[in-house]
Design a protein around this motif. Structure first.
Motif, PDB file in Angstrom:
ATOM      1  N   GLU A  51       0.852  -1.183   0.000  1.00 28.17           N
ATOM      2  CA  GLU A  51       0.000   0.000   0.000  1.00 28.17           C
ATOM      3  C   GLU A  51       0.886   1.230   0.000  1.00 28.17           C
ATOM      4  N   GLY A  52       0.534   2.178  -0.857  1.00 26.11           N
ATOM      5  CA  GLY A  52       1.310   3.404  -0.964  1.00 26.11           C
ATOM      6  C   GLY A  52       0.836   4.217  -2.147  1.00 26.11           C
ATOM      7  N   ASN A  53       1.788   4.896  -2.802  1.00 29.30           N
ATOM      8  CA  ASN A  53       1.460   5.788  -3.903  1.00 29.30           C
ATOM      9  C   ASN A  53       2.359   5.529  -5.106  1.00 29.30           C
ATOM     10  N   ILE A  54       1.780   5.691  -6.286  1.00 25.51           N
ATOM     11  CA  ILE A  54       2.563   5.658  -7.520  1.00 25.51           C
ATOM     12  C   ILE A  54       3.036   7.087  -7.712  1.00 25.51           C
ATOM     13  N   THR A  55       4.336   7.298  -7.585  1.00 25.44           N
ATOM     14  CA  THR A  55       4.863   8.664  -7.526  1.00 25.44           C
ATOM     15  C   THR A  55       5.365   9.207  -8.846  1.00 25.44           C
ATOM     16  N   ALA A  56       5.694   8.337  -9.805  1.00 31.90           N
ATOM     17  CA  ALA A  56       6.229   8.834 -11.077  1.00 31.90           C
ATOM     18  C   ALA A  56       6.086   7.783 -12.166  1.00 31.90           C
ATOM     19  N   HIS A  57       5.971   8.257 -13.399  1.00 29.45           N
ATOM     20  CA  HIS A  57       5.983   7.378 -14.573  1.00 29.45           C
ATOM     21  C   HIS A  57       7.417   7.340 -15.082  1.00 29.45           C
ATOM     22  N   LEU A  58       7.978   6.155 -15.215  1.00 27.72           N
ATOM     23  CA  LEU A  58       9.366   6.025 -15.665  1.00 27.72           C
ATOM     24  C   LEU A  58       9.455   5.891 -17.180  1.00 27.72           C
ATOM     25  N   ARG A  59       8.748   4.893 -17.720  1.00 28.91           N
ATOM     26  CA  ARG A  59       8.675   4.678 -19.173  1.00 28.91           C
ATOM     27  C   ARG A  59       7.726   3.521 -19.428  1.00 28.91           C
ATOM     28  N   GLY A  60       7.056   3.524 -20.544  1.00 30.38           N
ATOM     29  CA  GLY A  60       6.168   2.421 -20.901  1.00 30.38           C
ATOM     30  C   GLY A  60       5.216   2.074 -19.775  1.00 30.38           C
ATOM     31  N   ASP A  61       5.272   0.816 -19.337  1.00 33.93           N
ATOM     32  CA  ASP A  61       4.418   0.333 -18.243  1.00 33.93           C
ATOM     33  C   ASP A  61       5.109   0.417 -16.881  1.00 33.93           C
ATOM     34  N   TYR A  62       6.249   1.094 -16.799  1.00 29.13           N
ATOM     35  CA  TYR A  62       7.017   1.145 -15.556  1.00 29.13           C
ATOM     36  C   TYR A  62       6.795   2.457 -14.807  1.00 29.13           C
ATOM     37  N   PHE A  63       6.592   2.313 -13.476  1.00 26.80           N
ATOM     38  CA  PHE A  63       6.316   3.441 -12.602  1.00 26.80           C
ATOM     39  C   PHE A  63       7.139   3.305 -11.334  1.00 26.80           C
ATOM     40  N   GLN A  64       7.263   4.395 -10.593  1.00 25.61           N
ATOM     41  CA  GLN A  64       7.913   4.381  -9.289  1.00 25.61           C
ATOM     42  C   GLN A  64       6.812   4.289  -8.231  1.00 25.61           C
ATOM     43  N   PHE A  65       6.941   3.371  -7.297  1.00 27.23           N
ATOM     44  CA  PHE A  65       5.974   3.176  -6.233  1.00 27.23           C
ATOM     45  C   PHE A  65       6.661   3.440  -4.905  1.00 27.23           C
ATOM     46  N   SER A  66       5.986   4.165  -4.014  1.00 27.28           N
ATOM     47  CA  SER A  66       6.557   4.451  -2.704  1.00 27.28           C
ATOM     48  C   SER A  66       5.513   4.196  -1.624  1.00 27.28           C
ATOM     49  N   GLU A  67       5.970   3.650  -0.509  1.00 30.59           N
ATOM     50  CA  GLU A  67       5.097   3.480   0.645  1.00 30.59           C
ATOM     51  C   GLU A  67       5.408   4.528   1.703  1.00 30.59           C
ATOM     52  N   GLY A  68       6.275   5.466   1.378  1.00 22.27           N
ATOM     53  CA  GLY A  68       6.668   6.511   2.311  1.00 22.27           C
ATOM     54  C   GLY A  68       8.075   6.319   2.830  1.00 22.27           C
ATOM     55  N   ASN A  69       8.449   5.085   3.145  1.00 20.37           N
ATOM     56  CA  ASN A  69       9.782   4.795   3.681  1.00 20.37           C
ATOM     57  C   ASN A  69      10.771   4.407   2.592  1.00 20.37           C
ATOM     58  N   ALA A  70      10.295   3.688   1.602  1.00 22.79           N
ATOM     59  CA  ALA A  70      11.172   3.184   0.539  1.00 22.79           C
ATOM     60  C   ALA A  70      10.390   3.183  -0.763  1.00 22.79           C
ATOM     61  N   GLN A  71      11.092   2.978  -1.852  1.00 21.72           N
ATOM     62  CA  GLN A  71      10.437   2.943  -3.153  1.00 21.72           C
ATOM     63  C   GLN A  71      10.955   1.787  -3.992  1.00 21.72           C
ATOM     64  N   ILE A  72      10.140   1.394  -4.978  1.00 19.20           N
ATOM     65  CA  ILE A  72      10.489   0.288  -5.859  1.00 19.20           C
ATOM     66  C   ILE A  72       9.850   0.547  -7.216  1.00 19.20           C
ATOM     67  N   ARG A  73      10.474   0.026  -8.233  1.00 16.29           N
ATOM     68  CA  ARG A  73       9.918   0.121  -9.591  1.00 16.29           C
ATOM     69  C   ARG A  73       8.818  -0.916  -9.724  1.00 16.29           C
ATOM     70  N   VAL A  74       7.727  -0.537 -10.382  1.00  9.58           N
ATOM     71  CA  VAL A  74       6.613  -1.453 -10.603  1.00  9.58           C
ATOM     72  C   VAL A  74       6.238  -1.437 -12.077  1.00  9.58           C
ATOM     73  N   GLU A  75       5.806  -2.584 -12.575  1.00 10.09           N
ATOM     74  CA  GLU A  75       5.305  -2.693 -13.947  1.00 10.09           C
ATOM     75  C   GLU A  75       3.793  -2.848 -13.853  1.00 10.09           C
ATOM     76  N   ILE A  76       3.070  -1.867 -14.406  1.00  7.38           N
ATOM     77  CA  ILE A  76       1.611  -1.886 -14.356  1.00  7.38           C
ATOM     78  C   ILE A  76       1.079  -1.757 -15.777  1.00  7.38           C
ATOM     79  N   PRO A  77       0.599  -2.853 -16.364  1.00  9.40           N
ATOM     80  CA  PRO A  77       0.014  -2.774 -17.701  1.00  9.40           C
ATOM     81  C   PRO A  77      -1.208  -1.852 -17.699  1.00  9.40           C
ATOM     82  N   ALA A  78      -1.474  -1.213 -18.822  1.00  5.76           N
ATOM     83  CA  ALA A  78      -2.609  -0.286 -18.935  1.00  5.76           C
ATOM     84  C   ALA A  78      -3.917  -0.958 -18.539  1.00  5.76           C
ATOM     85  N   ALA A  79      -4.086  -2.220 -18.881  1.00  8.64           N
ATOM     86  CA  ALA A  79      -5.322  -2.934 -18.551  1.00  8.64           C
ATOM     87  C   ALA A  79      -5.516  -3.038 -17.038  1.00  8.64           C
TER      88      ALA A  79
END
Length: 115
Positions: A51-79
């Motif tokens: 649980e957290g926030n998608i903080t930035a769009h990196l490219r294509g289906d890749y985004f930056q996700f943060s829970e406040g303490n740390a962040q990780i790259r996530v792949e989220i298809p448009a569907a």
């Protein structure tokens, strides 16, 4: 003979439709609630819920996700977004699988829910 086939076909249809109403009540593969720090250290293929926030769009289906303490790259298809509008202020719950690429660990998101 025709009557026997009709009865057998009816029994088969009832049996098949009954299994469609079954509900599994055991553990789920959606993954226990985790943290980004956990996800960075779990083995590839492990399912996680974050649980957290998608903080930035990196490219294509890749985004930056943060829970406040740390962040990780996530792949989220448009569907997976399902046409929903998500901003950096929108709190979300993602469920997905830990994966690895040359760029490091990331979460392949299979489900996204707005909180």
């Amino acid at each position: 003979m025709l009557k026997r086939r009709t009865i057998l076909a009816s029994l088969f249809a009832v049996t098949c439709s009954a299994s469609a109403f079954a509900q599994f009540t055991g553990p789920s593969v959606q993954g226990a609630p985790s943290s980004v720090a956990d996800a960075l250290n779990l083995r590839v293929g492990t399912y996680v819920t974050l649980e957290g926030n998608i903080t930035a769009h990196l490219r294509g289906d890749y985004f930056q996700f943060s829970e406040g303490n740390a962040q990780i790259r996530v792949e989220i298809p448009a569907a997976t977004f399902g046409g929903r509008q998500v901003s950096p202020q929108t709190r979300v719950r993602i469920m997905g699988e830990v994966d690895q690429s040359n760029a490091g660990r990331y979460i392949w998101v299979k489900s996204l829910n707005l909180l």
